[in-house]
Write a protein that holds these residues in place. Sequence first.
Motif, PDB file in Angstrom:
ATOM      1  N   GLY A  26      -0.899   1.793   7.882  1.00 38.93           N
ATOM      2  CA  GLY A  26       0.044   2.694   7.597  1.00 38.93           C
ATOM      3  C   GLY A  26      -0.437   4.224   7.473  1.00 38.93           C
ATOM      4  N   LYS A  27      -1.802   4.273   7.320  1.00 38.38           N
ATOM      5  CA  LYS A  27      -2.287   5.448   7.331  1.00 38.38           C
ATOM      6  C   LYS A  27      -2.443   6.110   8.573  1.00 38.38           C
ATOM      7  CE  LYS A  27      -5.482   5.643   2.806  1.00 38.38           C
ATOM      8  NZ  LYS A  27      -6.740   5.545   2.740  1.00 38.38           N
ATOM      9  N   LYS A  28      -2.803   5.220   9.557  1.00 39.04           N
ATOM     10  CA  LYS A  28      -2.920   5.697  11.096  1.00 39.04           C
ATOM     11  C   LYS A  28      -1.185   6.041  11.183  1.00 39.04           C
ATOM     12  CE  LYS A  28      -4.805   2.048  12.673  1.00 39.04           C
ATOM     13  NZ  LYS A  28      -5.299   1.234  13.521  1.00 39.04           N
ATOM     14  N   LEU A  29      -0.292   5.356  11.033  1.00 40.83           N
ATOM     15  CA  LEU A  29       1.060   5.651  11.191  1.00 40.83           C
ATOM     16  C   LEU A  29       1.490   7.047  10.768  1.00 40.83           C
ATOM     17  CD1 LEU A  29       3.856   4.797  12.429  1.00 40.83           C
ATOM     18  CD2 LEU A  29       4.499   3.874  10.005  1.00 40.83           C
ATOM     19  N   ILE A  30       1.141   7.382   9.470  1.00 41.17           N
ATOM     20  CA  ILE A  30       1.311   8.543   8.912  1.00 41.17           C
ATOM     21  C   ILE A  30       0.841   9.763   9.472  1.00 41.17           C
ATOM     22  CG2 ILE A  30       1.227   9.756   6.907  1.00 41.17           C
ATOM     23  CD1 ILE A  30       1.711   7.338   5.224  1.00 41.17           C
ATOM     24  N   GLU A  31      -0.387   9.572  10.325  1.00 39.56           N
ATOM     25  CA  GLU A  31      -1.124  10.515  10.841  1.00 39.56           C
ATOM     26  C   GLU A  31      -0.393  10.859  12.161  1.00 39.56           C
ATOM     27  OE1 GLU A  31      -3.410  12.776   9.783  1.00 39.56           O
ATOM     28  OE2 GLU A  31      -3.012  11.697   7.939  1.00 39.56           O
ATOM     29  N   GLY A  32       0.137   9.747  12.755  1.00 42.91           N
ATOM     30  CA  GLY A  32       1.087   9.868  14.015  1.00 42.91           C
ATOM     31  C   GLY A  32       2.460  10.568  13.749  1.00 42.91           C
ATOM     32  N   LEU A  33       2.926  10.010  12.604  1.00 39.21           N
ATOM     33  CA  LEU A  33       4.119  10.914  12.360  1.00 39.21           C
ATOM     34  C   LEU A  33       4.146  12.124  12.131  1.00 39.21           C
ATOM     35  CD1 LEU A  33       5.818   7.993  10.236  1.00 39.21           C
ATOM     36  CD2 LEU A  33       6.423   8.790  12.253  1.00 39.21           C
ATOM     37  N   LYS A  34       2.944  12.832  11.282  1.00 31.19           N
ATOM     38  CA  LYS A  34       2.572  14.073  11.137  1.00 31.19           C
ATOM     39  C   LYS A  34       2.631  15.001  12.329  1.00 31.19           C
ATOM     40  CE  LYS A  34      -0.040  13.708   6.866  1.00 31.19           C
ATOM     41  NZ  LYS A  34      -1.356  14.128   6.117  1.00 31.19           N
TER      42      LYS A  34
END
Length: 71
Positions: A58-66
């Motif tokens: 989830g943290k990796k996904l959030i970084e990508g979404l940012k």
Amino acid sequence: MDTKERAIEDIISEGQNNGEIRLDIDNKTLALIVIGALRFRVKQWDLRNQYTNLKAEGKKLIEGLKIILQG
């Protein structure tokens, strides 16, 4: 449209108005990208019998979404 979708759209719209989120993609499309990505990540986790670390993924996904949202 459900209230959760609308809340995400409103948050994105506010970020666009504040210059924090890109303006070249409308808030409804960005909300769809965010919601879809989150739902897909959870579904993958579930299909893999909760084998992966959902919090780390989830943290990796959030970084990508940012990166996507900021343009």
